[in-house]
Design a protein around this motif. Structure first.
Motif, PDB file in Angstrom:
ATOM      1  N   ARG A  13     -16.960  -9.609   2.652  1.00 26.75           N
ATOM      2  CA  ARG A  13     -15.966  -9.869   1.599  1.00 26.75           C
ATOM      3  C   ARG A  13     -14.901  -8.775   1.548  1.00 26.75           C
ATOM      4  NH1 ARG A  13     -20.650 -11.515  -1.052  1.00 26.75           N
ATOM      5  NH2 ARG A  13     -20.781  -9.576  -2.241  1.00 26.75           N
ATOM      6  N   MET A  14     -15.298  -7.529   1.728  1.00 26.78           N
ATOM      7  CA  MET A  14     -14.335  -6.420   1.699  1.00 26.78           C
ATOM      8  C   MET A  14     -13.354  -6.507   2.867  1.00 26.78           C
ATOM      9  SD  MET A  14     -14.417  -4.604  -0.922  1.00 26.78           S
ATOM     10  CE  MET A  14     -13.285  -3.402  -0.326  1.00 26.78           C
ATOM     11  N   VAL A  15     -13.836  -6.838   4.050  1.00 19.86           N
ATOM     12  CA  VAL A  15     -12.954  -6.965   5.214  1.00 19.86           C
ATOM     13  C   VAL A  15     -11.962  -8.106   5.015  1.00 19.86           C
ATOM     14  CG1 VAL A  15     -12.904  -7.593   7.672  1.00 19.86           C
ATOM     15  CG2 VAL A  15     -14.523  -5.880   6.855  1.00 19.86           C
ATOM     16  N   VAL A  16     -12.431  -9.222   4.481  1.00 22.24           N
ATOM     17  CA  VAL A  16     -11.539 -10.362   4.219  1.00 22.24           C
ATOM     18  C   VAL A  16     -10.512  -9.994   3.154  1.00 22.24           C
ATOM     19  CG1 VAL A  16     -11.447 -12.714   3.280  1.00 22.24           C
ATOM     20  CG2 VAL A  16     -13.183 -12.111   4.976  1.00 22.24           C
ATOM     21  N   PHE A  17     -10.945  -9.355   2.070  1.00 25.85           N
ATOM     22  CA  PHE A  17     -10.046  -8.950   0.986  1.00 25.85           C
ATOM     23  C   PHE A  17      -8.996  -7.961   1.493  1.00 25.85           C
ATOM     24  CE2 PHE A  17      -9.199  -6.304  -2.862  1.00 25.85           C
ATOM     25  CZ  PHE A  17      -8.567  -7.281  -3.604  1.00 25.85           C
ATOM     26  N   SER A  85       8.207   4.928   7.231  1.00 25.92           N
ATOM     27  CA  SER A  85       7.661   3.609   6.927  1.00 25.92           C
ATOM     28  C   SER A  85       6.942   3.639   5.583  1.00 25.92           C
ATOM     29  CB  SER A  85       6.678   3.163   8.009  1.00 25.92           C
ATOM     30  OG  SER A  85       6.022   1.984   7.604  1.00 25.92           O
ATOM     31  N   ALA A  86       7.476   2.927   4.607  1.00 23.93           N
ATOM     32  CA  ALA A  86       6.838   2.852   3.290  1.00 23.93           C
ATOM     33  C   ALA A  86       5.504   2.125   3.377  1.00 23.93           C
ATOM     34  CB  ALA A  86       7.764   2.146   2.308  1.00 23.93           C
ATOM     35  N   ARG A  87       5.391   1.177   4.280  1.00 24.92           N
ATOM     36  CA  ARG A  87       4.142   0.423   4.436  1.00 24.92           C
ATOM     37  C   ARG A  87       3.008   1.325   4.899  1.00 24.92           C
ATOM     38  NH1 ARG A  87       1.641  -4.378   5.346  1.00 24.92           N
ATOM     39  NH2 ARG A  87       0.339  -4.586   7.185  1.00 24.92           N
ATOM     40  N   VAL A  88       3.269   2.165   5.900  1.00 16.80           N
ATOM     41  CA  VAL A  88       2.220   3.012   6.472  1.00 16.80           C
ATOM     42  C   VAL A  88       1.831   4.144   5.525  1.00 16.80           C
ATOM     43  CG1 VAL A  88       1.682   4.602   8.362  1.00 16.80           C
ATOM     44  CG2 VAL A  88       2.818   2.433   8.838  1.00 16.80           C
ATOM     45  N   THR A  89       2.801   4.765   4.864  1.00 19.50           N
ATOM     46  CA  THR A  89       2.490   5.924   4.031  1.00 19.50           C
ATOM     47  C   THR A  89       2.233   5.593   2.570  1.00 19.50           C
ATOM     48  OG1 THR A  89       4.830   6.362   3.640  1.00 19.50           O
ATOM     49  CG2 THR A  89       3.787   7.511   5.480  1.00 19.50           C
ATOM     50  N   GLY A  90       2.560   4.390   2.135  1.00 21.72           N
ATOM     51  CA  GLY A  90       2.359   4.042   0.735  1.00 21.72           C
ATOM     52  C   GLY A  90       1.507   2.814   0.516  1.00 21.72           C
ATOM     53  N   TYR A  91       1.890   1.698   1.131  1.00 21.89           N
ATOM     54  CA  TYR A  91       1.230   0.421   0.865  1.00 21.89           C
ATOM     55  C   TYR A  91      -0.213   0.379   1.384  1.00 21.89           C
ATOM     56  CZ  TYR A  91       0.384  -4.561   0.479  1.00 21.89           C
ATOM     57  OH  TYR A  91      -0.159  -5.769   0.158  1.00 21.89           O
ATOM     58  N   LEU A  92      -0.417   0.714   2.645  1.00 22.27           N
ATOM     59  CA  LEU A  92      -1.773   0.632   3.213  1.00 22.27           C
ATOM     60  C   LEU A  92      -2.754   1.586   2.530  1.00 22.27           C
ATOM     61  CD1 LEU A  92      -1.002   0.055   6.999  1.00 22.27           C
ATOM     62  CD2 LEU A  92      -1.694  -1.618   5.283  1.00 22.27           C
ATOM     63  N   THR A  94      -2.618   2.558  -0.550  1.00 19.99           N
ATOM     64  CA  THR A  94      -2.823   1.999  -1.895  1.00 19.99           C
ATOM     65  C   THR A  94      -3.817   0.849  -1.860  1.00 19.99           C
ATOM     66  OG1 THR A  94      -0.592   2.621  -2.561  1.00 19.99           O
ATOM     67  CG2 THR A  94      -1.685   0.919  -3.864  1.00 19.99           C
ATOM     68  N   ILE A  95      -3.716  -0.050  -0.894  1.00 21.32           N
ATOM     69  CA  ILE A  95      -4.655  -1.178  -0.867  1.00 21.32           C
ATOM     70  C   ILE A  95      -6.047  -0.719  -0.442  1.00 21.32           C
ATOM     71  CG2 ILE A  95      -2.887  -2.912  -0.554  1.00 21.32           C
ATOM     72  CD1 ILE A  95      -3.840  -3.156   2.362  1.00 21.32           C
ATOM     73  N   GLU A  96      -6.163   0.404   0.274  1.00 19.15           N
ATOM     74  CA  GLU A  96      -7.490   0.936   0.571  1.00 19.15           C
ATOM     75  C   GLU A  96      -8.184   1.389  -0.710  1.00 19.15           C
ATOM     76  OE1 GLU A  96      -7.833   3.811   3.708  1.00 19.15           O
ATOM     77  OE2 GLU A  96      -6.469   2.661   4.975  1.00 19.15           O
TER      78      GLU A  96
END
Length: 98
Positions: A13-17, A85-92, A94-96
């Protein structure tokens, strides 16, 4: 052996989420980058008494990079820029945490 089933189910479930959150959904990348730059400018806009930092969109967007950071001294015209890259340094990250 019975205890492995709940743990395996949780891991699946965690991998899918995580996969759903990390997927490049249309519009999320640009919206997150804009919010990221705004927050970064508010927090890091100046440092010390003489330093200035400005986060802005890249003039010509590249594959993974979407922002440009400009750093300079208040009393100097010399500045340094770097692509970011905002995705690499912020978004990813945050979702972790999520």
């Amino acid at each position: 052996m019975v205890a492995l089933k709940p743990a395996a189910g949780f891991c699946v479930r965690m991998v899918v989420f995580y996969g759903l959150l990390a997927a490049p959904w249309p519009g999320v990348r640009d919206a997150y980058a804009a919010v990221y730059r705004g927050a970064a400018n508010a927090v890091f806009g100046s440092f010390g008494s003489e330093g200035l930092v400005h986060f802005q969109p890249l003039p010509q967007r590249q594959e993974a990079l979407d922002s440009e950071i400009t750093i300079r001294h208040r009393r100097s015209t010399v500045m340094a820029t770097t692509r970011h890259s905002a995705r690499v340094t912020g978004y990813l990250p945050t979702i972790e945490i999520v």
